[in-house]
Scaffold this active site. Structure first.
Site, PDB file in Angstrom:
ATOM      1  N   LYS A  18       0.827  -1.207   0.000  1.00  0.00           N
ATOM      2  CA  LYS A  18       0.000   0.000   0.000  1.00  0.00           C
ATOM      3  C   LYS A  18       0.869   1.268   0.000  1.00  0.00           C
ATOM      4  O   LYS A  18       0.633   2.176  -0.787  1.00  0.00           O
ATOM      5  CB  LYS A  18      -0.920   0.031   1.237  1.00  0.00           C
ATOM      6  CG  LYS A  18      -1.871  -1.147   1.333  1.00  0.00           C
ATOM      7  CD  LYS A  18      -2.817  -1.020   2.529  1.00  0.00           C
ATOM      8  CE  LYS A  18      -2.136  -1.006   3.886  1.00  0.00           C
ATOM      9  NZ  LYS A  18      -1.515  -2.291   4.282  1.00  0.00           N
TER      10      LYS A  18
ATOM     11  N   ARG B  84      -9.386   0.899   9.033  1.00  0.00           N
ATOM     12  CA  ARG B  84      -9.029  -0.469   9.380  1.00  0.00           C
ATOM     13  C   ARG B  84     -10.141  -1.175  10.146  1.00  0.00           C
ATOM     14  O   ARG B  84      -9.979  -2.338  10.494  1.00  0.00           O
ATOM     15  CB  ARG B  84      -7.770  -0.462  10.240  1.00  0.00           C
ATOM     16  CG  ARG B  84      -6.475  -0.688   9.460  1.00  0.00           C
ATOM     17  CD  ARG B  84      -5.361  -0.521  10.453  1.00  0.00           C
ATOM     18  NE  ARG B  84      -4.155  -1.216  10.198  1.00  0.00           N
ATOM     19  CZ  ARG B  84      -3.050  -0.664   9.689  1.00  0.00           C
ATOM     20  NH1 ARG B  84      -3.055   0.579   9.265  1.00  0.00           N
ATOM     21  NH2 ARG B  84      -1.946  -1.362   9.596  1.00  0.00           N
TER      22      ARG B  84
ATOM     23  N   ARG C 150      12.101  -6.283   5.287  1.00  0.00           N
ATOM     24  CA  ARG C 150      11.912  -4.919   4.794  1.00  0.00           C
ATOM     25  C   ARG C 150      12.683  -3.886   5.620  1.00  0.00           C
ATOM     26  O   ARG C 150      12.751  -3.963   6.826  1.00  0.00           O
ATOM     27  CB  ARG C 150      10.399  -4.679   4.857  1.00  0.00           C
ATOM     28  CG  ARG C 150       9.898  -3.314   4.792  1.00  0.00           C
ATOM     29  CD  ARG C 150       8.411  -3.366   4.541  1.00  0.00           C
ATOM     30  NE  ARG C 150       7.625  -3.190   5.753  1.00  0.00           N
ATOM     31  CZ  ARG C 150       6.320  -2.931   5.738  1.00  0.00           C
ATOM     32  NH1 ARG C 150       5.657  -2.863   4.597  1.00  0.00           N
ATOM     33  NH2 ARG C 150       5.669  -2.775   6.861  1.00  0.00           N
TER      34      ARG C 150
ATOM     35  N   ARG D 148      11.425  -1.196  10.844  1.00  0.00           N
ATOM     36  CA  ARG D 148      10.340  -0.858  11.759  1.00  0.00           C
ATOM     37  C   ARG D 148      10.332  -1.808  12.941  1.00  0.00           C
ATOM     38  O   ARG D 148      10.511  -3.011  12.777  1.00  0.00           O
ATOM     39  CB  ARG D 148       8.990  -0.932  11.023  1.00  0.00           C
ATOM     40  CG  ARG D 148       8.755   0.279  10.163  1.00  0.00           C
ATOM     41  CD  ARG D 148       7.525   0.148   9.319  1.00  0.00           C
ATOM     42  NE  ARG D 148       6.355  -0.386  10.026  1.00  0.00           N
ATOM     43  CZ  ARG D 148       5.133  -0.365   9.511  1.00  0.00           C
ATOM     44  NH1 ARG D 148       4.930   0.163   8.320  1.00  0.00           N
ATOM     45  NH2 ARG D 148       4.124  -0.869  10.181  1.00  0.00           N
TER      46      ARG D 148
HETATM   47  P1  AMP Z   1       0.958   0.654   9.236  1.00  0.00           P
HETATM   48  O1  AMP Z   1       2.145   1.515   8.995  1.00  0.00           O
HETATM   49  O2  AMP Z   1      -0.237   1.076   8.410  1.00  0.00           O
HETATM   50  O3  AMP Z   1       1.260  -0.814   9.088  1.00  0.00           O
HETATM   51  O4  AMP Z   1       0.510   0.884  10.766  1.00  0.00           O
HETATM   52  C1  AMP Z   1       1.381   0.563  11.837  1.00  0.00           C
HETATM   53  C2  AMP Z   1       0.594   0.409  13.123  1.00  0.00           C
HETATM   54  O5  AMP Z   1      -0.061   1.643  13.439  1.00  0.00           O
HETATM   55  C3  AMP Z   1      -0.529  -0.615  13.091  1.00  0.00           C
HETATM   56  O6  AMP Z   1      -0.065  -1.934  13.352  1.00  0.00           O
HETATM   57  C4  AMP Z   1      -1.440  -0.095  14.195  1.00  0.00           C
HETATM   58  O7  AMP Z   1      -0.909  -0.376  15.489  1.00  0.00           O
HETATM   59  C5  AMP Z   1      -1.360   1.406  13.986  1.00  0.00           C
HETATM   60  N1  AMP Z   1      -2.363   1.890  13.011  1.00  0.00           N
HETATM   61  C6  AMP Z   1      -2.121   2.462  11.795  1.00  0.00           C
HETATM   62  N2  AMP Z   1      -3.260   2.805  11.177  1.00  0.00           N
HETATM   63  C7  AMP Z   1      -4.266   2.436  12.015  1.00  0.00           C
HETATM   64  C8  AMP Z   1      -5.684   2.503  11.950  1.00  0.00           C
HETATM   65  N3  AMP Z   1      -6.316   3.027  10.865  1.00  0.00           N
HETATM   66  N4  AMP Z   1      -6.396   2.030  13.008  1.00  0.00           N
HETATM   67  C9  AMP Z   1      -5.789   1.527  14.095  1.00  0.00           C
HETATM   68  N5  AMP Z   1      -4.447   1.401  14.225  1.00  0.00           N
HETATM   69  C10 AMP Z   1      -3.683   1.864  13.200  1.00  0.00           C
END
Ligand code: AMP
Length: 215
Positions: free
Chosen positions: A13, A88, A127, A161
């Site tokens: 994404k 989400r 990654r 990360r």
């Molecule tokens: P990502 O970079 O999108 O993989 O997000 C990393 C982490 O941030 C996720 O594993 C969640 O802990 C939190 N997070 C990001 N976006 C959301 C969302 N829309 N709702 C809830 N938690 C989120």
């Protein structure tokens, strides 16, 4: 044009959102990036979400909905928004509909990047990215040309990360299947869903997204 990129962690994404930004002058709104920024600047909210994120769980709906509401106001003059990692949950999806409607806007498309789990584990656990310019690399499929140096900007600030460990990833996948994957049916029912094979090459995925958006 307002679009959502939907898919499990590691589906591509963020990478594909970056391409849409450079081609179409759209704004990428990534709640994951916003939360990481809050953590690294040490805000109260950032401190509260840190442990939740490291465990691979979702932070509460009100936090991310608040972040998106503010970001939408700032993005008002852009050529459109790509939602990356948001919504989400079904509650977030409903809230997004309301936020857009309140601004006289709507969603043009929801693109699901479909991938299988084993491929994701391999993709994610290898990654890393450049902490300065954001270029994304992978131990096996796309290492830097010179070990430890970013190909794009020459920085040595390469980062992994904290939540890209295998254990945290399994938890993130579980969260995806329990809470986020129902959005596939939700947007299908609304008539917005377009499915793209996320396991194809990066270029083929990019072309698939463009074709899906042109439909
Ligand atoms: P990502 O970079 O999108 O993989 O997000 C990393 C982490 O941030 C996720 O594993 C969640 O802990 C939190 N997070 C990001 N976006 C959301 C969302 N829309 N709702 C809830 N938690 C989120």
């Amino acid at each position: 044009m307002n679009i959502i990129l939907l898919g499990p962690p590691g589906a591509g994404k963020g990478t594909q959102a970056g391409k849409l930004v450079s081609k179409h002058g759209m704004v990428q709104l990534s709640t994951g990036d916003m939360l990481r920024a809050a953590r690294s600047s040490g805000t109260e909210m950032g401190k509260r979400v840190a442990a939740v994120m490291d465990r691979g769980e979702l932070v509460t709906d009100d936090i991310v909905i608040g972040l998106i509401g503010e970001a939408l106001d700032e993005a008002a003059a852009s050529g459109g928004v790509i939602f990356d990692g948001f919504p989400r949950t079904l509650a977030q999806a409903d809230a997004l509909g309301d936020l857009l409607a309140g601004r006289g806007q709507g969603l043009d498309a929801v693109v699901e990047l479909r991938v299988d789990d084993e491929a994701l584990v391999e993709r994610i656990t290898g990654r890393y990215s450049c902490g300065d310019c954001g270029a994304v690399y992978h131990d096996r499929t796309k290492p830097t040309q010179v070990d430890g140096v970013c190909d794009v900007c020459g920085s040595t600030n390469l980062q992994r990360r904290a939540d890209d460990s295998e254990e945290s990833l399994r938890q993130r996948l579980m969260e995806y299947y329990k809470k986020t994957s129902p959005l596939v049916g939700y947007y299908h029912a609304k008539g917005n869903l377009r499915v793209v094979d996320g396991l194809a090459s990066m270029e083929a995925v990019e072309a698939g997204i463009e074709a899906a958006l042109a439909r």
